[in-house]
Design an enzyme around this catalytic site. Sequence first.
Site, PDB file in Angstrom:
ATOM      1  N   LEU A  66       0.844  -1.155   0.118  1.00 14.19           N
ATOM      2  CA  LEU A  66      -0.117  -0.048   0.044  1.00 14.19           C
ATOM      3  C   LEU A  66       1.043   1.351   0.155  1.00 14.19           C
ATOM      4  CD1 LEU A  66      -2.759  -1.449   2.503  1.00 14.19           C
ATOM      5  CD2 LEU A  66      -3.088  -1.126   0.139  1.00 14.19           C
ATOM      6  N   PRO A  67       0.394   2.615  -0.244  1.00 10.11           N
ATOM      7  CA  PRO A  67       1.207   3.555  -0.495  1.00 10.11           C
ATOM      8  C   PRO A  67       1.957   3.938   0.961  1.00 10.11           C
ATOM      9  CG  PRO A  67      -1.188   3.939  -1.606  1.00 10.11           C
ATOM     10  CD  PRO A  67      -1.049   2.707  -0.699  1.00 10.11           C
ATOM     11  N   THR A  95       6.422   0.655   1.992  1.00  9.28           N
ATOM     12  CA  THR A  95       7.464   1.517   2.950  1.00  9.28           C
ATOM     13  C   THR A  95       6.723   2.564   3.733  1.00  9.28           C
ATOM     14  OG1 THR A  95       8.879   1.133   1.089  1.00  9.28           O
ATOM     15  CG2 THR A  95       9.483   2.943   2.685  1.00  9.28           C
ATOM     16  N   LYS A 170      14.940   0.274   5.114  1.00 13.06           N
ATOM     17  CA  LYS A 170      14.422   0.671   3.828  1.00 13.06           C
ATOM     18  C   LYS A 170      14.559   2.228   3.803  1.00 13.06           C
ATOM     19  CE  LYS A 170      12.174   1.122   0.321  1.00 13.06           C
ATOM     20  NZ  LYS A 170      12.524   0.751  -1.289  1.00 13.06           N
ATOM     21  N   LYS A 245       7.931  10.879   0.011  1.00 12.69           N
ATOM     22  CA  LYS A 245       7.342  10.141   1.327  1.00 12.69           C
ATOM     23  C   LYS A 245       8.617   9.681   2.152  1.00 12.69           C
ATOM     24  CE  LYS A 245       6.174   5.923   1.243  1.00 12.69           C
ATOM     25  NZ  LYS A 245       5.492   4.578   1.073  1.00 12.69           N
TER      26      LYS A 245
HETATM   27  P1  NAD Z   1       1.025   2.620  -6.261  1.00 12.86           P
HETATM   28  O1  NAD Z   1       0.275   3.822  -5.833  1.00 12.86           O
HETATM   29  O2  NAD Z   1       1.160   2.148  -7.445  1.00 12.86           O
HETATM   30  O3  NAD Z   1       0.216   1.315  -5.525  1.00 12.86           O
HETATM   31  C1  NAD Z   1      -0.706   1.202  -4.318  1.00 12.86           C
HETATM   32  C2  NAD Z   1      -1.958   0.392  -4.510  1.00 12.86           C
HETATM   33  O4  NAD Z   1      -2.712   0.433  -3.475  1.00 12.86           O
HETATM   34  C3  NAD Z   1      -2.857   1.352  -5.625  1.00 12.86           C
HETATM   35  O5  NAD Z   1      -3.217   0.558  -6.498  1.00 12.86           O
HETATM   36  C4  NAD Z   1      -4.053   1.794  -4.807  1.00 12.86           C
HETATM   37  O6  NAD Z   1      -5.222   1.843  -5.416  1.00 12.86           O
HETATM   38  C5  NAD Z   1      -3.888   0.798  -3.878  1.00 12.86           C
HETATM   39  N1  NAD Z   1      -4.646   1.119  -2.433  1.00 12.86           N
HETATM   40  C6  NAD Z   1      -4.445   2.193  -1.647  1.00 12.86           C
HETATM   41  N2  NAD Z   1      -5.385   2.158  -0.600  1.00 12.86           N
HETATM   42  C7  NAD Z   1      -5.958   0.637  -0.412  1.00 12.86           C
HETATM   43  C8  NAD Z   1      -6.948   0.375   0.104  1.00 12.86           C
HETATM   44  N3  NAD Z   1      -7.443   0.787   1.494  1.00 12.86           N
HETATM   45  N4  NAD Z   1      -7.172  -1.041  -0.128  1.00 12.86           N
HETATM   46  C9  NAD Z   1      -6.709  -1.828  -1.302  1.00 12.86           C
HETATM   47  N5  NAD Z   1      -5.959  -1.069  -2.038  1.00 12.86           N
HETATM   48  C10 NAD Z   1      -5.518   0.152  -1.857  1.00 12.86           C
HETATM   49  O7  NAD Z   1       2.246   2.457  -5.149  1.00 12.86           O
HETATM   50  P2  NAD Z   1       3.621   1.503  -5.631  1.00 12.86           P
HETATM   51  O8  NAD Z   1       4.437   2.255  -6.383  1.00 12.86           O
HETATM   52  O9  NAD Z   1       3.150   0.090  -5.983  1.00 12.86           O
HETATM   53  O10 NAD Z   1       4.124   1.389  -3.879  1.00 12.86           O
HETATM   54  C11 NAD Z   1       3.502   0.523  -3.043  1.00 12.86           C
HETATM   55  C12 NAD Z   1       4.479   0.871  -1.688  1.00 12.86           C
HETATM   56  O11 NAD Z   1       5.824   0.044  -2.186  1.00 12.86           O
HETATM   57  C13 NAD Z   1       4.632   2.117  -1.411  1.00 12.86           C
HETATM   58  O12 NAD Z   1       4.653   1.954  -0.090  1.00 12.86           O
HETATM   59  C14 NAD Z   1       6.197   2.655  -1.931  1.00 12.86           C
HETATM   60  O13 NAD Z   1       6.829   3.499  -1.109  1.00 12.86           O
HETATM   61  C15 NAD Z   1       6.857   0.902  -1.953  1.00 12.86           C
HETATM   62  N6  NAD Z   1       7.656   0.946  -3.073  1.00 12.86           N
HETATM   63  C16 NAD Z   1       7.646   1.324  -4.336  1.00 12.86           C
HETATM   64  C17 NAD Z   1       8.672   1.150  -5.355  1.00 12.86           C
HETATM   65  C18 NAD Z   1       8.544   1.370  -6.857  1.00 12.86           C
HETATM   66  O14 NAD Z   1       9.663   1.483  -7.365  1.00 12.86           O
HETATM   67  N7  NAD Z   1       7.192   1.870  -7.131  1.00 12.86           N
HETATM   68  C19 NAD Z   1       9.649   0.280  -4.897  1.00 12.86           C
HETATM   69  C20 NAD Z   1      10.061   0.306  -3.490  1.00 12.86           C
HETATM   70  C21 NAD Z   1       9.086   0.164  -2.670  1.00 12.86           C
END
Ligand code: NAD
Length: 301
Positions: A66-67, A95, A170, A245
Amino acid sequence: MTQTVAFIGLGNMGGGMAANQAKAGHVVMAFDLSKEAVERAVAAGCQAASSVAEAVKDADVVITMLPAGPHVLKVYSEQIIGAAPTGALLLDCSTIDVETCRKVAGLAAEAGYVFADAPVSGGTMAADAGTLAFMVGCDEPEFARIEAALEPMSRATFRAGDHGAGQAAKICNNMILGITMLGTCEAIALAEKLGLDPVKMFDIVSKASGQSWSVTTYYPWPGPVPTAPSNRNYDGGFATAMMLKDLKLAQQAAAAAGATTPLGAQTEALYQMFDRLGFGGRDFSAILQLLRGKLDDLPTD
Ligand code: NAD
């Protein structure tokens, strides 16, 4: 052994991670607030769940991606704890801040669950390829079981320490990433002004002491690394808002712990500015265009 895996959060990262659980032969019950994200997961072999409660009700393993902290706290406290079987392993791969992480771990423990923070490094390409690095905070005796559950998505899994230690690892990692990305972007902008072809610069720097993940895997100038977001107008990837973030989490943690992190602070300020200019949804390597003074060519979100 085939398991039922509930996967909550199927965005840029979670989509590929859920697909890899399905590829490994597990039954993956997928839920996201976005219908399109659920449809993509179904196309990748998962089953659609209509709510978090439905996704977790028969789960052996629950994985959340999740975000940020508030989403994780809400989903665990209101929708997972109590709804998942108590034998289910709860793994949060998002994260988030150490404090929220420990709060969720406490709530899970009180209700009789095994919980771990298991944030990842590697970006969307590694999420798709099943080659993420996981940094786990958990009770020591639980680690082997957690490592096995993460295996279909992982290249390497480390136990960083107790609950919250995965998140600490992280945010330190991502502070390095933000700083090296800005350094790489500044160097490209300088190379261009000096008449050095940024592609030639890649050839040299990727083999020289300026080498880093930001250069070799995520080069912000299109061409040399075909899978990098720079080749698709910085679409998808690791959003600027997400990097911001993580940089804020690092600064909050540094202030609380009394650590000196001046480059982390400067990097946060620059990503804050880029986000305020409307580019929070672009991949974080797009900050190159700010440094080149070429924001007019970059779509906002
Ligand atoms: P993203 O915004 O693409 O995905 C998050 C998903 O969560 C979205 O599809 C959203 O609709 C869903 N969501 C939000 N609230 C929800 C709820 N209550 N119930 C169900 N679904 C819900 O983000 P991302 O890039 O996939 O990142 C996700 C996490 O991973 C973050 O914490 C980010 O910091 C971490 N991260 C991302 C990356 C990257 O390269 N994108 C790398 C490492 C870590």
